[in-house]
Design an enzyme around this catalytic site. Structure first.
Site, mmCIF file in Angstrom:
data_model
loop_
_atom_site.group_PDB
_atom_site.id
_atom_site.type_symbol
_atom_site.label_atom_id
_atom_site.label_comp_id
_atom_site.label_asym_id
_atom_site.label_seq_id
_atom_site.Cartn_x
_atom_site.Cartn_y
_atom_site.Cartn_z
ATOM 1 N N ARG A 58 -25.913 11.005 -17.014
ATOM 2 C CA ARG A 58 -26.423 10.684 -15.682
ATOM 3 C C ARG A 58 -27.751 11.401 -15.423
ATOM 4 N NH1 ARG A 58 -22.494 10.501 -10.656
ATOM 5 N NH2 ARG A 58 -24.248 9.239 -9.958
ATOM 6 N N ASN A 89 -26.261 10.184 -2.267
ATOM 7 C CA ASN A 89 -26.721 10.078 -3.642
ATOM 8 C C ASN A 89 -27.041 11.455 -4.222
ATOM 9 O OD1 ASN A 89 -26.534 7.303 -3.287
ATOM 10 N ND2 ASN A 89 -28.654 7.154 -2.585
ATOM 11 N N VAL A 90 -26.840 11.594 -5.524
ATOM 12 C CA VAL A 90 -27.057 12.878 -6.188
ATOM 13 C C VAL A 90 -28.348 12.900 -7.002
ATOM 14 C CG1 VAL A 90 -24.599 13.441 -6.239
ATOM 15 C CG2 VAL A 90 -25.612 12.202 -8.166
ATOM 16 N N ASP A 91 -29.121 11.827 -6.919
ATOM 17 C CA ASP A 91 -30.402 11.777 -7.629
ATOM 18 C C ASP A 91 -31.504 12.388 -6.767
ATOM 19 O OD1 ASP A 91 -31.627 9.576 -5.913
ATOM 20 O OD2 ASP A 91 -29.865 8.533 -6.686
ATOM 21 N N HIS A 106 -23.311 15.139 -1.404
ATOM 22 C CA HIS A 106 -22.456 15.157 -2.596
ATOM 23 C C HIS A 106 -23.063 15.932 -3.756
ATOM 24 C CE1 HIS A 106 -20.481 11.255 -0.925
ATOM 25 N NE2 HIS A 106 -19.942 12.348 -0.423
ATOM 26 N N THR A 173 -24.986 1.458 1.797
ATOM 27 C CA THR A 173 -23.641 2.010 1.678
ATOM 28 C C THR A 173 -22.644 1.012 2.243
ATOM 29 O OG1 THR A 173 -22.140 3.773 2.389
ATOM 30 C CG2 THR A 173 -23.980 3.269 3.858
ATOM 31 N N SER A 174 -21.497 0.922 1.619
ATOM 32 C CA SER A 174 -20.442 0.023 2.094
ATOM 33 C C SER A 174 -19.606 0.670 3.184
ATOM 34 C CB SER A 174 -19.536 -0.376 0.928
ATOM 35 O OG SER A 174 -18.900 0.772 0.391
#
Length: 229
Positions: A58, A89-91, A106, A173-174
């Site tokens: 990732r 998001n973690v990017d 997160h 986002t859902s």
């Protein structure tokens, strides 16, 4: 008009438009890895090497993607307004897109932390994270990611920011991952509230829904808000 406070809440859909795969889009798999095998404390205890293999992939994937028009448009809003980005998001695509005030719920693929002292963090090793990486106290280093079953980071800070918003923009986002999805209900009654997404599990009360991609719709909306400002 005085600058407004705009809080932008983003999910995996924004990153997916830059080419990053997501668990949700692939039926619970990411490059043949199951969530349960790589994204829980139990997985880390059972097979830390498998977990590291997954996150090294990732982290490497970030090198091959770039921010998309949505990321740049969000950053443009800072020219006229106070903008806070709250992201699942973690990017680092928001950072690279030019946004300066970002709250990661997160965690981040840019750092690793000690498994025995979570306050000890260092940049993600360029060569990848291995089982040999240890903190000064001897604890094994792990990805700085909030796994399923762990407490969301910066949650109270995010609530406070949303409660002060004049405008709230939810993107990509859902609204299916809790507790983060519940943040949309923290916006004040007077705030202008908008959601841009392709798929949505539900439309919260008082939110306007714009169906479409982030890359197409966010720049349009940002331009309107800048014109009014």
């Amino acid at each position: 008009m005085k600058p407004e406070k705009i809080v932008v809440f983003t999910g995996a859909g924004v990153s997916a438009e830059s080419g990053l795969n997501t668990f949700r889009d692939s039926g619970g798999l990411w490059e043949n890895f199951r969530i349960e095998d790589v994204a829980t404390p139990e997985a880390w205890a059972r097979d830390p090497q498998l977990v590291l293999d997954f996150y090294n992939l990732r982290r490497k994937a970030l090198e091959s993607v770039e921010p998309n028009p949505a990321h740049f448009a969000i950053a443009e809003l800072e020219k006229e307004h106070e903008v806070v980005v709250i992201t699942q998001n973690v990017d680092d695509l928001h950072e690279r897109g030019g946004s300066s005030n970002i709250i990661h719920l997160h965690g981040s693929l840019l750092e690793v932390k000690s498994s025995i002292d979570p306050t000890y963090k260092i940049p993600y090793p360029k060569e990848g994270l291995s089982l040999d990486h240890r903190c000064p106290r001897g604890g094994r280093m792990r990805p700085d990611i909030v796994w399923f079953g762990e407490a969301v980071e910066n949650f109270e800070i995010a609530i406070e920011q949303l409660q002060q918003a004049d405008k709230v923009l939810v993107i990509g986002t859902s609204l299916s991952v809790y507790p983060a999805a519940g943040l949309v209900h923290e916006a004040p009654a007077h705030a202008e509230k908008t959601i841009i997404a392709l798929d949505l599990d539900f439309i919260p009360d008082d939110y306007r829904f714009i169906h479409g991609t982030a890359g197409e719709q966010v720049p349009k909306l940002a331009s309107k808000w800048l014109e009014k400002g």
